[in-house]
Enzyme design. Structure first.
Site, PDB file in Angstrom:
ATOM      1  N   VAL A  41       1.538  -2.065   5.476  1.00  0.00           N
ATOM      2  CA  VAL A  41       2.449  -2.014   4.321  1.00  0.00           C
ATOM      3  C   VAL A  41       2.027  -2.981   3.213  1.00  0.00           C
ATOM      4  CG1 VAL A  41       4.477  -1.308   5.648  1.00  0.00           C
ATOM      5  CG2 VAL A  41       4.037  -3.743   5.263  1.00  0.00           C
ATOM      6  N   GLU A  42       0.942  -3.716   3.413  1.00  0.00           N
ATOM      7  CA  GLU A  42       0.508  -4.634   2.359  1.00  0.00           C
ATOM      8  C   GLU A  42      -0.814  -4.149   1.760  1.00  0.00           C
ATOM      9  OE1 GLU A  42       1.113  -8.706   3.731  1.00  0.00           O
ATOM     10  OE2 GLU A  42       3.264  -8.416   3.594  1.00  0.00           O
ATOM     11  N   MET A  43      -1.981  -4.630   2.279  1.00  0.00           N
ATOM     12  CA  MET A  43      -3.242  -4.233   1.647  1.00  0.00           C
ATOM     13  C   MET A  43      -3.992  -3.154   2.450  1.00  0.00           C
ATOM     14  SD  MET A  43      -4.029  -8.144   0.505  1.00  0.00           S
ATOM     15  CE  MET A  43      -5.373  -8.043  -0.664  1.00  0.00           C
TER      16      MET A  43
ATOM     17  N   ALA B 141      -2.366  -5.613   7.095  1.00  0.00           N
ATOM     18  CA  ALA B 141      -1.033  -5.031   7.295  1.00  0.00           C
ATOM     19  C   ALA B 141      -0.935  -3.686   6.570  1.00  0.00           C
ATOM     20  CB  ALA B 141       0.035  -5.992   6.772  1.00  0.00           C
TER      21      ALA B 141
ATOM     22  N   HIS C  68       0.820  -1.216   0.000  1.00  0.00           N
ATOM     23  CA  HIS C  68       0.000   0.000   0.000  1.00  0.00           C
ATOM     24  C   HIS C  68       0.858   1.272   0.000  1.00  0.00           C
ATOM     25  CE1 HIS C  68      -3.758   2.165   0.582  1.00  0.00           C
ATOM     26  NE2 HIS C  68      -3.101   2.957   1.421  1.00  0.00           N
TER      27      HIS C  68
END
Ligand code: HEC
Ligand code: HEC
Length: 345
Positions: free
Chosen positions: A135-137, A133, A93
């Site tokens: 830093v992910e989705m 998360a 993201h």
């Protein structure tokens, strides 16, 4: 029998005996073959049905599970690239870089726990992580449920996958459907598995020598089980601490899960099926050649160095762990409805 066939037959005896010993030793070291049926059996607490698999396949490819609606599981676990992504560590993201290399989803069902540090006990527990998360989705369970409930196509699919439930469209059921789909992402038919099943000719001489070295040098004492790894935890640096680039001080590995200092820098022994197809290596993804990864393992885990020939043979053996990639059709996703939440960057 002519003299020639007799000589030929006698010459084959030691070779066959040698292959039998090798097979016996590999099985004794808990290296094990895989197949599609054992993958489904490895799933606990979740009946794998065709309706769940079909739904999970859609969810895996659906970027609308992410806040930006740009990032799907498949963004970082690209099934055309060995089930991982191309970078050292993943980009999620807002173009943020995560701290670790994406491990493959292929054969993940055979791991005894998920993530480099094993913090998720199974695939359904795992699937809830990346969606939330930052830093992910970067999404929330409530927002995911609202998105899925807004699309009649998904409501129908969840009804079919979770019949008799008052509210089938839940974050938990999403995770169960993804787990069911992931249980189909396996790569049977590796030449190594054929060898284990009794086909002496499935491995060539150099691969057989590599397997012998893998057993005798001690690689198999950590990399064992059906996924040739993924089963147990070990210090990364048993014999010698790896460089700060390979093992940054900030990522303490399993001790963040167990809260025990003795687990500092402990990681799950990486699963090695299809390893030749998915560089870069290690949790930092900093090593781009398999030869180098193998040499580093010898130095840091075993306190020894390999001759160039030994490295070549071990790498040849690792190549025999490549299996048949699952045939996955790109699913058509349910269309959005007027009340479907909009993407947020
Ligand atoms: C932004 C990239 C990214 C996205 C999106 C993403 N993952 Fe991952 N995935 C990773 C990384 C990085 C790890 C390793 C993290 C760790 O070990 O701490 C991981 C670990 C995993 C693992 C564990 C495999 C193993 O060997 O331990 C599975 C399974 C997995 N992801 C499935 C999924 C699913 C299902 C989704 C969608 C719901 C998803 N991932 C979305 C990057 C991503
Ligand atoms: C003491 C246990 C241990 C021994 C012995 C060991 N390994 Fe490992 N191996 C690990 C661990 C733990 C990791 C994950 C390291 C990390 O955090 O990145 C790993 C990672 C790897 C990787 C990287 C895979 C990937 O997907 O990133 C390869 C390749 C590998 N090992 C091969 C070998 C070979 C070949 C040998 C023998 C020469 C060997 N290992 C010996 C524990 C071990």
């Amino acid at each position: 029998m002519t003299l020639r066939t007799l000589i030929f037959a006698l010459a084959l005896v030691p070779l066959a005996a040698h292959a039998d010993d090798l097979r016996h030793d590999a099985l004794a070291a808990s290296l094990a073959p895989i197949d599609a049926a054992s993958a489904l059996k490895a799933v606990k607490g979740n009946d794998v049905t065709p309706a769940k698999i079909e739904l999970g396949q859609k969810l895996f490819f659906d970027p609308r599970l992410s806040k930006s609606q740009l990032i799907s599981c498949a963004s970082c676990h690209n099934l055309s690239l060995g089930g991982a992504d191309t970078g050292s560590t993943s980009v999620g993201h807002g173009w943020q870089k995560g701290p670790r290399r994406a491990p493959t989803v292929l054969n993940a069902v055979f791991n005894s726990a998920q993530f480099w540090d094993g913090r998720a006990e199974d695939l359904k527990a795992q699937a809830k992580g990346p969606i939330q998360a930052a830093v992910e989705m970067s999404n929330t369970p409530a927002a995911v449920e609202a998105t899925l409930r807004s699309m009649p196509g998904y409501v129908k699919d969840f009804d079919a996958a979770f019949p008799h439930e008052a509210q089938p469209v839940t974050f938990d059921n999403m995770a169960k459907a993804i787990e069911a789909f992931e249980a189909t992402l396996v790569t049977p038919g590796a030449r190594f598995d054929k060898f284990l099943a009794g086909d002496d000719a499935a491995l060539n001489d150099s691969e057989k020598k590599g397997l012998r070295l893998f057993l005798d040098k001690g690689c198999a004492s950590c990399h064992s089980g059906p996924n040739i790894g993924g089963a147990a935890y070990f210090s990364f640096g048993v014999a010698k601490a790896p460089s700060e680039e390979l093992r940054p001080i900030a990522d303490k590995g399993r001790s963040a899960v167990t809260k025990s200092a003795s687990d500092d820098f402990v990681f799950r022994a990486a699963p090695l099926r299809n390893v030749a197809l998915r560089a870069p290596y290690f949790h930092t993804g900093k090593v781009w050649s398999l030869d180098e990864a193998v040499n580093l393992m010898a130095v840091h885990q075993l306190g020894t160095t390999l001759s160039p020939e030994e490295t070549r043979e071990i790498v040849a053996f690792l190549g025999s762990l490549n299996g048949e990639a699952p045939k996955v059709a790109y699913p058509t996703l349910p269309p959005r409805a007027s009340e479907t939440p909009r993407p947020q960057y």
